[in-house]
Design an enzyme around this catalytic site. Structure first.
Site, short mmCIF file in Angstrom:
data_model
loop_
_atom_site.label_atom_id
_atom_site.label_comp_id
_atom_site.label_asym_id
_atom_site.label_seq_id
_atom_site.Cartn_x
_atom_site.Cartn_y
_atom_site.Cartn_z
N ASP A 275 -0.81 1.18 16.36
CA ASP A 275 -2.07 0.48 16.07
C ASP A 275 -2.66 1.11 14.80
O ASP A 275 -3.37 2.12 14.86
CB ASP A 275 -3.02 0.65 17.27
CG ASP A 275 -4.35 -0.04 17.06
OD1 ASP A 275 -4.68 -0.37 15.90
OD2 ASP A 275 -5.08 -0.22 18.05
N HIS A 373 5.51 3.69 -12.02
CA HIS A 373 5.50 2.42 -11.30
C HIS A 373 6.37 1.40 -12.05
O HIS A 373 7.23 0.74 -11.47
CB HIS A 373 4.05 1.96 -11.26
CG HIS A 373 3.79 0.85 -10.34
ND1 HIS A 373 3.61 1.05 -9.00
CD2 HIS A 373 3.69 -0.48 -10.56
CE1 HIS A 373 3.40 -0.12 -8.43
NE2 HIS A 373 3.45 -1.06 -9.35
#
Ligand code: MEV
Length: 417
Positions: A275, A373
């Protein structure tokens, strides 16, 4: 013992990666097939039983982070996330931490907290609850067949009062050792079961009976030493500490810094069917425990100038019950991790968060995050265009120099060389 320091996994084909992970985790051919199933997880029939008005299922990328050593054991870490660079960053952080032995992590036992709100209780209510705590605990434990058999289950009761605009309220808290489960269901069941008895004992009226997601009885503490030279030398170590100080003293930076930590933790949570909302809500509350929202991690240096990273968070996770019972990929991911308990899973997740945080603040305090990136993006494109591992570096370099970072650009360059 399997070794998680697998070099250049990103340059390998999907089949090679699956072979490596399969051998590492001793996966059966059925389990490997589950990972290759393009539907990526639960069937529609299961989805329809899980939520209301189901119309389909939804999948995300699953990758593995390499290089992790945690408490002397090697792990390949499955991570489910849509964002590029996160898995590479975790692997890079773990690679540097590995030089000095990896991550040392401890986790509390899995005590869940259930709250019962009592209105209009008389003055002596707390004393009466304390006197009847055995009776309340026994009633709570009658709701679980398995926990008391394992010497787990409800163990303690605490009481506090809070002042509100509607007057004083009594809050009774039930502390439950939920073992290897996340424990939300059993905690709620026990809270509801004992509430009539609490009304009888206190003369008050109970209102809310619910688990607290602020799981401060499930604290995990991770620490790693990042060798000075591997980090980039003294000035980089010092700049990373200054980057931490920025986060620790400015809420706008702290939220982003902690988001980076949660990139690592939530990716593993997704892969193992946890969760994630509960995890994030608790982590953010913990970040504000001093009264100001601060960095969840702490960065300093030792007497030799090595960088020390520490991360302390409340973390409520399980390896039994919940989605893991129905989600085949979450089951295989838990097997890849090879964790034997909820506490071990919590240790792995916290180490992943720390590794992630290291790489983010390392990149930010050196070249910035965009360069790495783009390089990673270019590498993936070169590989998708069909470049061999010998050709990838050259194509990536050319794409960056020519500022042509696209699949067509990669294909074009591949034709040329
Ligand atoms: C991006 O998802 C996470 C970072 O912004 C974390 C940080 O700034 O520390 C890179």
């Amino acid at each position: 013992m399997p070794d998680s320091s697998i070099s250049k996994l990103f340059e390998k084909s999907r089949k090679e990666r699956l072979d490596i992970v399969g051998t590492f985790a001793n996966l059966s051919s059925d389990e490997l097939n589950i990972l290759q199933n393009e539907n990526g997880g639960i069937s529609y029939e299961n989805a329809d039983k899980m939520v209301e008005n189901a119309i389909g299922t939804f999948s995300l990328p699953l990758g593995v982070a390499t290089n992790f050593t945690i408490n002397g054991k090697d792990y390949l870490i499955p991570m489910v996330i849509e964002e590029p660079s996160v898995i590479a960053a975790a692997s890079k952080g773990a690679k540097i931490a590995r030089i000095k032995g990896g991550f040392e992590v401890t986790a509390d036992e899995s005590y869940s907290i259930g709250q019962i709100q009592v209105l209009d209780a008389d003055e002596s209510a707390i004393q009466k609850i304390t006197n009847s705590s055995d009776e309340i605990i026994n009633l709570a434990n009658s709701k679980s067949k398995s926990l008391p058999k394992m010497n787990k289950g409800a163990k303690e009761i605490t009481c506090k009062t809070i002042d509100t605009p509607s007057g004083k309220m009594l809050i009774v808290e039930l502390l439950i050792d939920v073992g290897d489960a996340m424990g939300a269901n059993i905690t709620n069941t026990m809270c509801e079961a004992v509430s009539p008895l609490i009304e009888k004992i206190t003369g008050g009226k109970t209102l809310l009976r619910i688990l607290s997601n602020y799981s401060t009885r499930r604290i995990v503490k991770a620490r790693a030493v990042f060798e000075k030279e591997a980090v980039g030398g003294e000035s980089v170590v010092d700049n990373i500490i200054k980057a931490f100080e920025f986060a620790n003293n400015d809420v706008y930076r702290a939220v982003t810094h902690n988001k980076g930590i949660l990139n690592g933790i939530v990716s593993v949570a997704n892969a193992t069917g946890q969760d994630s909302r509960a995890i994030e809500a608790a982590a953010n509350a913990y970040a504000a425990k001093s009264g100001q929202y601060r960095s969840l991690s702490l960065w300093s240096k030792d007497s030799e100038g090595n960088l020390i990273g520490e991360l302390e968070i409340p973390l409520s996770v399980g390896i039994v019950g919940g989605i893991i019972t129905v989600h085949p990929v979450a089951k295989v991911c838990t097997k890849i991790l090879g964790v034997a308990s909820a506490q071990e899973l919590a240790c792995v997740m916290t180490a992943t968060g720390l590794a992630q945080n290291f790489s983010a603040i390392h990149a930010l305090s050196t070249e910035g995050i965009q360069k790495g990136h783009m390089r990673l993006h270019a590498r993936n494109l070169a590989s998708s265009a069909g470049a061999t591992s010998q050709q990838i570096d050259e194509i990536v370099q050319k794409m960056i120099e020519e500022k042509k970072i696209s699949l067509d650009g990669a294909k074009e360059l591949l034709k040329q060389i």
